[in-house]
Design a protein around this motif. Sequence first.
Motif, short mmCIF file in Angstrom:
data_model
loop_
_atom_site.label_atom_id
_atom_site.label_comp_id
_atom_site.label_asym_id
_atom_site.label_seq_id
_atom_site.Cartn_x
_atom_site.Cartn_y
_atom_site.Cartn_z
N THR A 1 -0.24 7.56 6.11
CA THR A 1 -0.20 7.65 4.64
C THR A 1 1.21 7.58 4.08
N SER A 2 2.21 7.41 4.95
CA SER A 2 3.59 7.35 4.49
C SER A 2 4.44 6.57 5.48
N SER B 1 0.82 -1.21 0.00
CA SER B 1 0.00 0.00 0.00
C SER B 1 0.85 1.27 0.00
N LEU B 2 1.93 1.24 0.80
CA LEU B 2 2.77 2.43 0.93
C LEU B 2 4.02 2.37 0.06
N SER C 1 -12.22 4.06 -0.28
CA SER C 1 -10.77 3.99 -0.47
C SER C 1 -10.02 3.49 0.76
N ARG D 1 -6.07 -0.77 7.53
CA ARG D 1 -6.35 0.43 8.33
C ARG D 1 -7.47 0.16 9.35
#
Length: 508
Positions: free
Chosen positions: A114-115, A56-57, A204, A209
Motif C-alpha cells: 500500500t506504499s 496507484s501509489l 477496490s 495486485r
Amino acid sequence: MSTVTAPAMASSADPNEGFGSKGYRAFVLGSLLLVYIFNFIDRAILAILNDPIKHSLGLEDWHMGMIGGTAFALFYITLGIPIAHISETRSRKWIIIAAMTVWSLMTVLCGFATSFFMLFLLRVGVGIGEAGCTPPAQSLIADYFKPSSRATAVSIYALGVPLGAMFAGLAGGPINDHFTGANVYDALNSWGMTWAANLIDWQSVEGWRIAFAAVGLPGLLFAVIVILTMKEPPRGYTDPVGARAKAEQAKAKLSEVLKILKGKPAYIHVVLGAAIASFVGYGIGHFVTAFLRRTHNLSLTEAAIYYSLVMGIFAAIGVFSSGYISDKISKRHPNALSWLPAVGMSVSVPLYVIGFLLPELWIALIPLCAAALLHYFYLGPMYAVFGGVVDSRMRATSVAVALFVVNLFGLAFGPPASGILSSMLKGLMLSTSDLNLSIETCTAAVNLSDAQLAMCQTTEAKGLQYAIVLFALLYLWASIHYLLAGRTLQRDMLSMGGQKDEEETATA
C-alpha cells in the motif's frame, strides 16, 4: 542438509558424457530452465506493471527505479556469495527449492503493498529468495553435462531471462487490464463461493495486485515437483581427472577461490563486460513497457505483448544461439566465447538507437528485434566462462562472485540510474518551456491547462526515450571487455588447459 549423490545412477553413467541418462539430463535441464523462468517472471513483473503501480501509489520514475533495482538487489547481491559457498558442500537441489519458495511467496505478497516503503521491503524479500537460484543451478548443470556441451546447456538455462521476461509481459499486461477485483468478485459469486467474495473488498482491488499473485503462486507449486523429481549428482562428475580428484578434498576457502579468480584475466574482463551489459539491460528493460505506452500510446496489454515479442522470442534466439554456436565452432575458433558476444553487442547499438527513435512502431520493431537477438549473445558465453575457469569445489562460488559484481552494477544501479536520468531530462525540458512547469506540478496535475497537460505528457515520454537511447550506447563499452577476455581465454578455461595454471596459482 547433507549432499545427495545418487550413487546408483552415478555408477551406470559415463563421466565423459554427463551424469544420468541423456533423457534424464534433458529433463533436469528443462526443470532448471523452468525454475529460472519463474525466477525471472517474478523479477520482471514489476517492470511490466511499472506505470499502474506508479499511478496507484503516487510515485515517480526514480521511485520505481529504486523498487525495481536497489530494493531487489540489496540482499540479492550480498547473499549470493555465502549461499553459493554453502552449496559447495550442501544439497544444491534443496537450496534451490528453499529459494524458490521464498521468492514466490514474496511476489504474491507484493500485491498487498500500500506504499512505496512496503513494496520496497517486499521486493527486498524477492531478492533474498532469488539469491539462492543461479549459483547452485550452474553448479548442477556443470556436473550433469560434459565440458564440450556446457556452453549449450548453460545457454538453454539462460533462456530463463528472455522467456521469463516474455511470460511476465504476457501475464502482467492482460491481467492488469482485464482481471480487476470487480471481475474476481463477480466470478466468485457465479461459482457459488460467496464466502471468498465477501472475504475482502474485491471491488477496490486493482489489476496489478492480482497480477503479482497470479505469477507468484505457480512457483510455489513447481517447487514441490522439483522436490519429487530432481537428483543431486556427485560433485565434479564431468570435470577433468585432476580437477575431479580435487573435488573430493575439503571445501575450498573463499580466499582461495578469490585468489584463483584474480589470476584469471578472462574471467575479470567477462565479469566487467557482463556488468556493463547488465547495467544497460536492466536500466532499459525496466522502462520498456513505459516507453511503449508513453511514446507509442499503447495500452499496457499491447505494450506488454510487444515487449514480450522482442524480449521473449528474439532475445531467446540470441541467448541459445550464442552458446550453441560457441560449442560448434570452439575447436576451430577457441576464442568464440570472447569475440562472438563482442560482435553481437557492438552491432546492436546502432540498431537500438534507430529502433528507439523511429516514430512508427511497426518499422521500429525490426531493428529492435534484431538488436535484442544480437546483444543477448553475451549471456550464454558469460555463464560458460564463469563456471569454466575453476573446478567443481569452487564453481558455485565463482558464479556467485561474478553475479555479485554483475548485479551490483546491473540491478542495483541500472534501473535507478535510468529512472533518475529520465526524470532529469524531463525536468530539463520542462524548465526550458515557457509554460511555468516543473516535475512536481506535472505529478500533481492540478488546475493545468490543456497546453500544460500536453507538455507534461510530451516531456515524460521524451525524457524516457532519450534516457534509453543514451543507455544503449554503453553496449559498446561492454563489447570491448569481451574482446579483451580473448587474450587469455584459452589459458584460463579448465577445459582448454587451464588446470595447470590454476594449481600453480593456488599453491603460489
